[in-house]
Design a protein around this motif. Sequence first.
Motif, short mmCIF file in Angstrom:
data_model
loop_
_atom_site.label_atom_id
_atom_site.label_comp_id
_atom_site.label_asym_id
_atom_site.label_seq_id
_atom_site.Cartn_x
_atom_site.Cartn_y
_atom_site.Cartn_z
N PRO A 113 -39.60 1.12 17.24
CA PRO A 113 -40.47 0.10 16.66
C PRO A 113 -41.57 -0.30 17.63
O PRO A 113 -41.38 -0.31 18.85
CB PRO A 113 -39.52 -1.06 16.38
CG PRO A 113 -38.41 -0.88 17.36
CD PRO A 113 -38.24 0.60 17.53
N GLN A 130 -43.70 2.42 13.26
CA GLN A 130 -42.60 3.18 13.81
C GLN A 130 -43.18 4.40 14.52
O GLN A 130 -44.03 5.09 13.97
CB GLN A 130 -41.62 3.61 12.72
CG GLN A 130 -40.84 2.45 12.11
CD GLN A 130 -39.72 2.93 11.20
OE1 GLN A 130 -39.26 4.06 11.28
NE2 GLN A 130 -39.26 2.05 10.32
N GLU A 156 -41.14 6.77 2.95
CA GLU A 156 -40.00 5.90 2.68
C GLU A 156 -39.67 6.09 1.21
O GLU A 156 -40.42 5.63 0.34
CB GLU A 156 -40.30 4.44 2.99
CG GLU A 156 -39.10 3.52 2.76
CD GLU A 156 -39.40 2.07 3.10
OE1 GLU A 156 -38.44 1.28 3.17
OE2 GLU A 156 -40.58 1.72 3.28
N GLU A 194 -42.65 -1.30 8.35
CA GLU A 194 -41.82 -2.35 8.92
C GLU A 194 -40.75 -1.72 9.80
O GLU A 194 -40.33 -0.58 9.60
CB GLU A 194 -41.16 -3.18 7.81
CG GLU A 194 -42.15 -3.96 6.94
CD GLU A 194 -42.90 -5.02 7.74
OE1 GLU A 194 -42.34 -5.53 8.74
OE2 GLU A 194 -44.04 -5.35 7.36
N HIS A 195 -40.29 -2.46 10.78
CA HIS A 195 -39.35 -1.91 11.75
C HIS A 195 -38.01 -1.53 11.13
O HIS A 195 -37.30 -0.66 11.66
CB HIS A 195 -39.15 -2.90 12.90
CG HIS A 195 -40.39 -3.11 13.71
ND1 HIS A 195 -40.55 -4.17 14.58
CD2 HIS A 195 -41.54 -2.39 13.78
CE1 HIS A 195 -41.74 -4.10 15.16
NE2 HIS A 195 -42.36 -3.03 14.68
N ASP A 196 -37.66 -2.14 10.00
CA ASP A 196 -36.40 -1.80 9.36
C ASP A 196 -36.57 -0.80 8.21
O ASP A 196 -35.62 -0.49 7.50
CB ASP A 196 -35.69 -3.06 8.85
CG ASP A 196 -36.53 -3.82 7.82
OD1 ASP A 196 -37.72 -3.45 7.60
OD2 ASP A 196 -36.01 -4.78 7.23
N ASP A 198 -36.77 2.67 6.30
CA ASP A 198 -36.01 3.91 6.46
C ASP A 198 -36.94 5.08 6.22
O ASP A 198 -37.07 5.60 5.11
CB ASP A 198 -34.85 3.93 5.46
CG ASP A 198 -33.91 5.10 5.69
OD1 ASP A 198 -33.99 5.72 6.76
OD2 ASP A 198 -33.10 5.39 4.79
#
Length: 217
Positions: A113, A130, A156, A194-196, A198
């Motif tokens: 991140p 990312q 994603e 976003e850092h979360d 996938d």
Amino acid sequence: MAVHFPPSPGHRLGSVCAALLVVALAGCAEDRGTGTTAASSASPPAATSGPTSGSGAAETGSAAPETPGGSPAPSGNDVAPYDDTSTRDAAASFGAAQRLGDSLEAVVEGPRPGTTGERPVRAAPGTPVQVFTLTLTNTGSTPVDAVPWSFPVAVEGDEPATPVFDDSLGVPMETFPTIAPGDSASLEVAFSAEHDADLAVRVFDNTAPDHYVEFTD
């Protein structure tokens, strides 16, 4: 078994923006004096990812967002070198080696991140991203011009993430050089996400961008 993926946003802008990116990359490599190979010999072809219909900024009449330098930054991954005919040849986990062809092996490490600094390209300052490291190894007996593998795509689900360049993150506009037999080369790539999120990273050969290898967690 080849898995077909539906087209992703940015179809109609893909070939133009990809060509412009290649010109920028080639000039950037010359200016830096790093010995990085210019991309003139293997620019991304016209086959691109794209929306179904009516979703592009040009069709809806909405203006594309601008980067801090004032250049337009179209939504979606407009440089994605694939379309709805692309198939996944193989899949691997991040950090694991996967063969790309007769003489190249790839490893994608990450994600890490990060947040863009004051002068990113194709993102606003403070954008979450990312970052991944793509490493290619020449397992053959002759040199390989690796420029065509310099444009990985991150998604994603089926939604593309916009590629971002930022020197403060160690992600400059560069391409792979020619790789000698037994040698390896690495390229840092970043995507607005976003850092979360996938993300899956797809590695294409841009000279024939209808097949790819996908890396995931």
